[in-house]
Design an enzyme around this catalytic site. Structure first.
Site, short mmCIF file in Angstrom:
data_model
loop_
_atom_site.label_atom_id
_atom_site.label_comp_id
_atom_site.label_asym_id
_atom_site.label_seq_id
_atom_site.Cartn_x
_atom_site.Cartn_y
_atom_site.Cartn_z
N HIS A 372 -16.74 -8.67 -0.60
CA HIS A 372 -17.14 -8.85 0.80
C HIS A 372 -18.63 -9.14 0.93
CE1 HIS A 372 -18.90 -4.74 1.83
NE2 HIS A 372 -18.23 -4.40 0.76
N GLU A 419 -15.33 -6.05 5.75
CA GLU A 419 -14.73 -5.04 4.87
C GLU A 419 -15.13 -3.64 5.29
OE1 GLU A 419 -14.69 -2.29 1.29
OE2 GLU A 419 -16.31 -2.86 2.63
N GLU A 431 -2.70 -11.33 5.42
CA GLU A 431 -1.54 -11.31 6.33
C GLU A 431 -1.27 -12.70 6.90
OE1 GLU A 431 -1.79 -6.68 7.91
OE2 GLU A 431 -2.71 -8.28 9.11
N SER A 653 17.17 11.99 -13.32
CA SER A 653 17.82 11.38 -14.49
C SER A 653 18.00 9.87 -14.35
CB SER A 653 19.18 12.06 -14.73
OG SER A 653 20.03 11.91 -13.60
N HIS A 712 4.09 -0.75 -1.98
CA HIS A 712 4.16 -0.64 -3.44
C HIS A 712 4.72 0.72 -3.83
CE1 HIS A 712 3.19 -1.35 -7.62
NE2 HIS A 712 2.66 -2.52 -7.32
N TYR A 723 -9.33 7.23 0.33
CA TYR A 723 -9.50 6.25 -0.74
C TYR A 723 -8.72 6.64 -1.99
CZ TYR A 723 -13.60 4.27 1.73
OH TYR A 723 -14.43 3.68 2.64
#
Length: 772
Positions: A372, A419, A431, A653, A712, A723
């Site tokens: 940035h 940023e 996006e 398992s 994710h 953070y």
């Protein structure tokens, strides 16, 4: 080896007794590295680069040597001085001038360059008042002072001391000291029968991201939050104050964002879509990431009268800072404060500078590099130090292209705006271009700031061997060892035991850290599943300039990276990463490292469950016992605590089976990758596409519980760590919070993601077999 261990032990002892003059630390570390490198001589040999045939690897080595010769520390220093010459926060005239200057540089270097503009919400302060009203009166200065030794510290156009995304508010209440303002601190307050409901809290910076402090305060009923920098963490306790030394002086204030970006980063009014002029926006009241209480940051000059006024319980020892007072908690009506904060809630332009060099063979495969350019004030360290390295890389690559070099894959270099307020420029760009990125982005490589010291890398763990190779190839400016060896030396001398020291010393690969949030990689990795790396140097650049008026060229050149040599080292590391990924015959993904890392994370959450089960059982036994009740303070009304819900046995398992299959596939694929050196580029195109698309299989379509923007399955910022990363976040946080049904569901979700990845690797294996 004994010689090395003796030197390491000496350095370890010196560091333990706080003998911290940097020149002596560097001398000892250099002695160690010289001994180590001496013993290693004769064992070094030329090795083939990962992802390259012998012939193409030699060409790549020659290219990188030319690249290195084009990097110049004086040029980096000049760029830092130029771009940090005036305040340039988001939406300011200085911000536009910096974006235009970067645009001009890219064009001069021969890159195809444009500025993409987004329109984002950005609050700036209109009213800031902080007063102690009882037992005496004091009005906070809320201002940093210019110093003669810092030429830019008194400039016009500086943002006042504040935090962005505080709520507007005018509140008066009893003051309570809450230490770092973390969940465990509120548990301690509960044990002391101190309630913050309807009160204003004061917390010190440290131990977590600043936005977590007011978030937790609000959840406990506080009506306002003050955050201050204690000299114990950042001030005269650590070293001489600025400008004599690098550490915070009594007037320094850390600005920053307190947006609840663990829900989602970027413009709070346009979650999931780019904030173009035509974008449909939420109202501020609908935005989930804007805080509900007013917040102000203060210096320890302004904090001292507030903390001095507190009465009541003496703070526990671990809560005590370095101010010349007895730290007390307050909350008993003796100290009252008035806090008022109002903001201009403006839509402002964010200028992302995007530069490209088109790939000669695979133009639709993109290597993306970003840093940035906006700052809270002048920002010489954060972010201009690393932005200068990025521009030095771009200049060198541009020169190589003009001399005939043609990267196989397209290079996309990005200078992000916004940023600092919460990853605005990068999030909105990602996006806005998410469909194209999903098809074309091979990787995203991030930096954010840089200084003298040790190499640090975090990111997607399939890149672990790739990063190790590069770290061993780049020389440390101070020691002439590799940055890998110097990092290893630092880990060894800071190890907690002889066994750990020996393990660190003999370790032959770099262990990538996992990424949480706090910089521009979040959208690429955690929302879009693009393999990501983040690099930087530091550890010998300590100081208190962060987000203050003293983050200046004068400060940086004195204390952060004198000579700007680590700016060159950063450019060498990132430049090699970009060039190797651009030209690799086979993209250097090694999923064996990812599999072993996820397996470690699974062991951690399994052990966490076992620990909680044991701990809960012990606590419930205490609740039942008469001795527990007798131990209660007889001066207080005893309320018997309730038994906690038993921690169930969770079935991992299927996830373990999926990881076992993943291990087999990753090993097969790696073996095949090593055999494909001489196959033509076009035959490898499909395989390479499968390799860089593989990590997207770890995206959860519905996202994480209560924050679906984060998709994710392996990496996310923690709900209460800011953070800080939570690995296997869906499973881990469900266990930590006692949501057992959710934990079971998340185990299934992660298992499905691993199985999808395993199928993708199976397809890659079939392609690799077919093109041998």
């Amino acid at each position: 080896m004994d010689f090395i261990l003796k030197i390491m032990s000496a350095y370890y002892i010196v560091s333990k007794v706080n003998y911290t003059k940097m020149i002596k630390k560097n001398y000892l570390l250099t002695m160690f590295l010289c001994g180590w490198c001496f013993l290693q001589q004769g064992h070094t040999q030329t090795k083939q680069l990962e992802g390259f045939s012998p012939a193409s690897g030699q060409r790549q080595a020659d290219l990188e040597q030319q690249f290195d010769q084009l990097l110049n520390s004086k040029s980096i220093g000049a760029t830092i001085k130029e771009l940090s010459a005036e305040p340039h926060h988001l939406g300011s005239p200085g911000g536009k001038r910096v974006a235009d200057a970067i645009f001009k540089k890219f064009k001069e270097y021969g890159w195809d360059t444009k500025i993409e503009t987004y329109y984002v919400l950005f609050p700036t302060p209109k009213t800031r008042v902080l007063e102690l009203t009882e037992p005496t009166r004091f009005t906070a200065t809320l201002k940093e002072l210019a110093v003669p030794e810092d030429a830019t510290s008194g400039q016009e156009g500086q943002l006042p001391t504040y935090v962005a995304w505080s709520a507007d508010g005018d509140v008066t209440g009893d003051l309570v000291y809450v230490n770092f303002g973390l969940p465990e601190d509120y548990k301690q307050l509960e044990r002391l029968n101190i309630d913050v409901k309807g009160k204003i809290v004061i917390a010190r910076y440290g131990r977590s991201w600043r936005g977590i402090k007011p978030k937790i305060a609000y959840e406990h009923g506080a009506i306002g939050c003050i955050i201050y920098s204690d000299p114990k963490e950042d001030g005269y306790f650590q070293g001489d104050e600025y400008p004599k030394g690098a550490f915070k002086n009594e007037y320094t204030v850390q600005r920053g964002s307190v947006m609840d970006m663990v829900i989602y980063p970027g413009d709070p009014l346009t979650p999931g879509i780019g904030s173009t002029q035509q974008a449909k926006r939420l109202t501020r009241e609908e935005a989930k990431t804007i805080l509900k209480i007013p917040v102000l940051p203060v210096s320890y000059h302004d904090a001292l009268p507030l903390l001095s006024a507190l009465e009541g319980s003496v703070a526990p020892q671990e809560w005590r800072g370095a101010l010349p007072i007895t730290y007390k908690i307050g909350g008993n009506g003796k100290a009252k404060v008035h806090l008022k904060a109002e903001f201009n809630w403006d839509i402002v332009p964010a200028y992302d500078v995007i530069a490209r060099i088109r790939g000669s063979v695979f133009p639709d495969e993109w290597i993306i590099r970003g840093n940035h350019h906006d700052a809270w004030v002048n920002g010489a360290s954060d972010p201009i130090s690393a932005q200068a390295s990025l521009l030095e890389e771009a200049k060198a690559i541009g020169h190589l292209v003009k001399s005939g070099y043609k990267p196989k894959r397209t290079l996309v270099y990005c200078a992000w705006d916004g940023e600092e307020p919460s990853l605005l420029g990068s999030t909105e760009w990602a996006e806005d271009h998410q469909n194209e990125l999903a098809q074309k982005a091979v990787t995203y490589i991030n930096t954010d700031g840089n200084g003298r010291g040790f190499f640090n890398a975090e990111g997607s763990h399939a890149f672990e061997d790739f990063v190790t190779e590069i770290a061993k190839d780049v020389k440390d400016p101070q020691t002439d060892s590799s940055v890998f060896d110097r990092r290893r030396a630092a880990d060894a001398v800071n190890a907690g035991s002889p066994t750990q020291r020996k393990e660190a010393l003999t370790k032959n690969h770099y262990s990538l850290g996992a990424l949480g949030t706090g910089s521009d990689y979040s959208s690429f990795l955690q929302h879009l599943g693009i393999p990501t790396l983040s690099f930087g140097f530091g550890g010998e650049d300590e100081g208190g300039e962060y987000h203050s008026i003293y983050d200046s060229y004068d400060n940086y050149a004195r204390f952060k990276d004198p000579g700007f040599e680590y700016g060159v080292a950063l450019a060498q590391v990132v430049g090699r990463s970009v060039l190797r990924l651009a030209d690799a015959d086979i993209l250097p993904f090694d999923f064996r490292s990812l599999q072993s890392t996820i397996s470690k994370y699974l062991l951690e959450v399994t052990q966490l469950t076992d620990h909680l089960r044991e701990e809960t059982g012990i606590e419930n036994e205490l609740v039942k016992s008469k001795s527990y009740q007798l131990a209660a303070d007889p001066q207080k009304v005893f309320v018997a605590p309730k038994e906690k819900e038993a921690v169930p046995v969770l079935d991992f398992s299927n996830l373990k089976t999926a990881l076992d299959s993943f291990q087999i596939s990753a090993t097969k694929l790696y073996t095949l990758q090593k055999k494909l050196d001489l196959v033509s580029d076009k035959k490898k195109e499909k395989l390479n596409s499968l390799l860089f698309q593989a990590e997207k299989q770890l995206l959860i379509p519905a996202g994480l519980p209560r924050r679906p923007w984060y998709k994710h399955a392996i990496y996310a910022p923690g709900f209460y760590t800011g953070y800080g990363v939570k690995t296997l976040p869906g499973i881990r946080e469900a266990i930590e919070e006692g949501h057992w049904q959710e934990a079971r569901e998340q185990i299934s979700v992660v298992t499905e993601a691993i199985n999808r990845l395993n199928v993708a690797l199976g397809s890659a294996i079939q392609i690799a077999k077919a093109i041998q």
